[in-house]
Design an enzyme around this catalytic site. Structure first.
Site, PDB file in Angstrom:
ATOM      1  N   ASP A  98       0.848  -1.192   0.000  1.00 24.55           N
ATOM      2  CA  ASP A  98       0.000   0.000   0.000  1.00 24.55           C
ATOM      3  C   ASP A  98       0.891   1.252   0.000  1.00 24.55           C
ATOM      4  OD1 ASP A  98      -2.400   1.407   0.255  1.00 24.55           O
ATOM      5  OD2 ASP A  98      -2.366   1.332   2.455  1.00 24.55           O
ATOM      6  N   GLY A 195      -7.332   8.427   7.063  1.00 24.78           N
ATOM      7  CA  GLY A 195      -7.365   8.640   8.506  1.00 24.78           C
ATOM      8  C   GLY A 195      -8.786   8.724   9.057  1.00 24.78           C
ATOM      9  N   GLY A 238      -8.905   5.649   1.259  1.00 20.11           N
ATOM     10  CA  GLY A 238      -9.551   6.509   2.258  1.00 20.11           C
ATOM     11  C   GLY A 238     -11.033   6.235   2.425  1.00 20.11           C
ATOM     12  N   SER A 240     -12.795   4.480   4.830  1.00 17.53           N
ATOM     13  CA  SER A 240     -13.381   4.113   6.122  1.00 17.53           C
ATOM     14  C   SER A 240     -14.611   4.973   6.392  1.00 17.53           C
ATOM     15  CB  SER A 240     -12.362   4.303   7.252  1.00 17.53           C
ATOM     16  OG  SER A 240     -11.498   3.179   7.302  1.00 17.53           O
ATOM     17  N   ILE A 281      -9.634  -0.009   3.239  1.00 18.54           N
ATOM     18  CA  ILE A 281     -10.159   0.297   4.572  1.00 18.54           C
ATOM     19  C   ILE A 281      -9.111  -0.070   5.619  1.00 18.54           C
ATOM     20  CG2 ILE A 281     -11.952  -0.304   6.272  1.00 18.54           C
ATOM     21  CD1 ILE A 281     -13.840  -0.735   3.817  1.00 18.54           C
TER      22      ILE A 281
HETATM   23  P1  13P Z   1      -8.804   4.850   5.638  1.00 18.76           P
HETATM   24  O1  13P Z   1      -7.876   5.684   6.457  1.00 18.76           O
HETATM   25  O2  13P Z   1     -10.029   5.616   5.250  1.00 18.76           O
HETATM   26  O3  13P Z   1      -9.136   3.549   6.248  1.00 18.76           O
HETATM   27  O4  13P Z   1      -8.045   4.540   4.237  1.00 18.76           O
HETATM   28  C1  13P Z   1      -7.103   3.512   4.169  1.00 18.76           C
HETATM   29  C2  13P Z   1      -6.333   3.547   2.904  1.00 18.76           C
HETATM   30  O5  13P Z   1      -6.641   4.208   1.945  1.00 18.76           O
HETATM   31  C3  13P Z   1      -5.138   2.693   2.832  1.00 18.76           C
HETATM   32  O6  13P Z   1      -4.432   2.877   1.658  1.00 18.76           O
HETATM   33  O1  G3H Z   2      -3.195   4.901   3.621  1.00 15.71           O
HETATM   34  C1  G3H Z   2      -2.657   4.685   4.677  1.00 15.71           C
HETATM   35  C2  G3H Z   2      -2.937   3.445   5.449  1.00 15.71           C
HETATM   36  O2  G3H Z   2      -4.006   3.650   6.333  1.00 15.71           O
HETATM   37  C3  G3H Z   2      -1.714   2.949   6.132  1.00 15.71           C
HETATM   38  O3  G3H Z   2      -1.394   3.732   7.225  1.00 15.71           O
HETATM   39  O4  G3H Z   2       1.007   4.211   6.770  1.00 15.71           O
HETATM   40  O5  G3H Z   2       0.041   4.493   9.076  1.00 15.71           O
HETATM   41  O6  G3H Z   2       0.396   2.220   8.117  1.00 15.71           O
HETATM   42  P1  G3H Z   2       0.117   3.669   7.854  1.00 15.71           P
HETATM   43 ZN    ZN Z   3      -4.512   4.862   0.873  1.00 12.89          ZN
END
Ligand code: 13P
Ligand code: G3H
Ligand code: ZN
Length: 335
Positions: A98, A195, A238, A240, A281
């Site tokens: 990711d 976030g 993003g 969530s 998510i």
């Molecule tokens: P959220 O912060 O909305 O869960 O998004 C996660 C995300 O996009 C990870 O790449």
């Molecule tokens: O998009 C970001 C993800 O929620 C991962 O978060 O980089 O804090 O592990 P992190």
């Molecule tokens: Zn992301």
């Protein structure tokens, strides 16, 4: 070099094709530890949903990259055993990087068993983003690893990268970007953000049930993109929903989260029926895990066995992932 196929994993090609044809989205859930990966696999086997296990560079550092690779292999083995025991079908599992931010990080993941990587060049200039993304695609495709690129910038925190405001994806750029880079999927910016602090209540309207509803995602941009790239897999980061129940449990057990509103599930349902094939998510899992741990400590302040507070957190995660698969993304019963 370890190929993901030897770990019992798959890339995202077939998953996305089926999601596109079936009008649903594959869940991409982030994980950093054992309880999260157990919850994801349990929920996805029990709901018979394909799944993308997603690892950020921060998670890779936190969990130790070697252990992480074997955790994914273990997850695939756990899935096979669980499916057999419950007389259910095996589910496809992808291991995805990711927000990869450098060629070297993507290369390291490709060589250590990831079946899919994201190269997020969205913070670079357009031409630099294309050059970096193409370089990753050229390497990844040699090993049949799929690649996600990003155009447009999401607001919020992505590990070390932080953006104050969204820059929506420009539909005029997508054909050029996809053709010149050769990416397999494209993350776009249409109003979601990373976030737990997505929208303040004052940015929202209240519906008849008194629930705060944020401004609608830019479905017009999504439609323009779909017209320009028919049948191409789109990714929504993003996503969530920031469940008020979890925030309430956190704050009534010593937490101090701000009032905040996430992406309404109704809008995610709509997106999942479109060209959006992958929905990311992470924060909702973090919120539920924190809520259950805080609750346990309030109710049982003398508790010091990690299984006694991580266990209830894992149960809440299973319920949440099942809910997303069954009632939001439509990925349940799709294997
Ligand atoms: P959220 O912060 O909305 O869960 O998004 C996660 C995300 O996009 C990870 O790449
Ligand atoms: O998009 C970001 C993800 O929620 C991962 O978060 O980089 O804090 O592990 P992190
Ligand atoms: Zn992301």
């Amino acid at each position: 070099m370890i190929n993901y196929k030897d770990l019992g994993l798959v890339n995202t090609k077939e998953m996305f094709k089926k999601a596109m044809d079936g009008g649903y989205a594959v869940p991409a859930y982030n994980f950093n530890n054992m309880e999260q990966i157990q919850a994801i696999i349990t929920a996805c086997v029990e709901t018979q949903s394909p799944v993308i296990l997603q690892v950020s560079s921060g998670a890779r550092k936190y969990a130790n990259q070697i252990l992480l690779k074997y955790m994914a292999q273990g997850a695939a083995a756990m899935m096979r055993e669980m499916a057999k025991e419950k007389n259910l079908k095996q589910i496809p599992i992808a291991l995805h990087l990711d927000h990869g931010d450098t060629f070297e990080l993507c290369k390291s993941c490709i060589e250590s068993g990831f079946s899919s990587v994201m190269i997020d060049g969205s913070h670079h200039s357009y031409e630099e983003n294309i050059a970096l993304t193409k370089k990753v695609v050229d390497l990844a495709h040699k090993y049949d690893v799929t690649v996600e690129g990003e155009l447009g910038v999401l607001a919020g925190i992505e590990d070390d990268v932080q953006a104050a405001k969204s820059i929506y994806t420009q539909p005029e750029e997508v054909i050029d970007f996809v053709t010149r880079t050769g990416v397999d999927s494209l993350a776009i910016s249409i109003g979601t953000s990373h976030g737990a602090n997505k929208f303040k209540p004052e940015q929202c309207t209240k519906n008849k049930d008194g629930v705060f509803v944020p401004p609608e995602l830019r479905f017009d941009i999504l439609e323009e993109i779909e017209k320009k790239l028919p049948g191409f897999s789109i990714v929504l980061h993003g996503s969530s929903s920031v469940p008020p129940e979890a925030v309430k449990i956190i704050n009534s057990n010593g937490g101090a989260l701000k009032d905040t509103v996430g992406i309404p599930e109704e809008q995610l349902r709509k997106a999942a029926k479109s060209a959006v094939c992958k929905v990311n998510i992470d924060s909702d899992g973090r919120l539920w895990m924190t809520a259950m741990i805080r609750k346990t400590f309030t109710e049982k302040p003398a508790e010091f066995d990690p299984r006694k507070y991580l266990g209830p957190a894992r149960e809440a995660l299973i319920d949440m992932y099942k809910h997303k698969n069954e009632h939001v993304l439509g990925s349940a019963e799709k294997v």
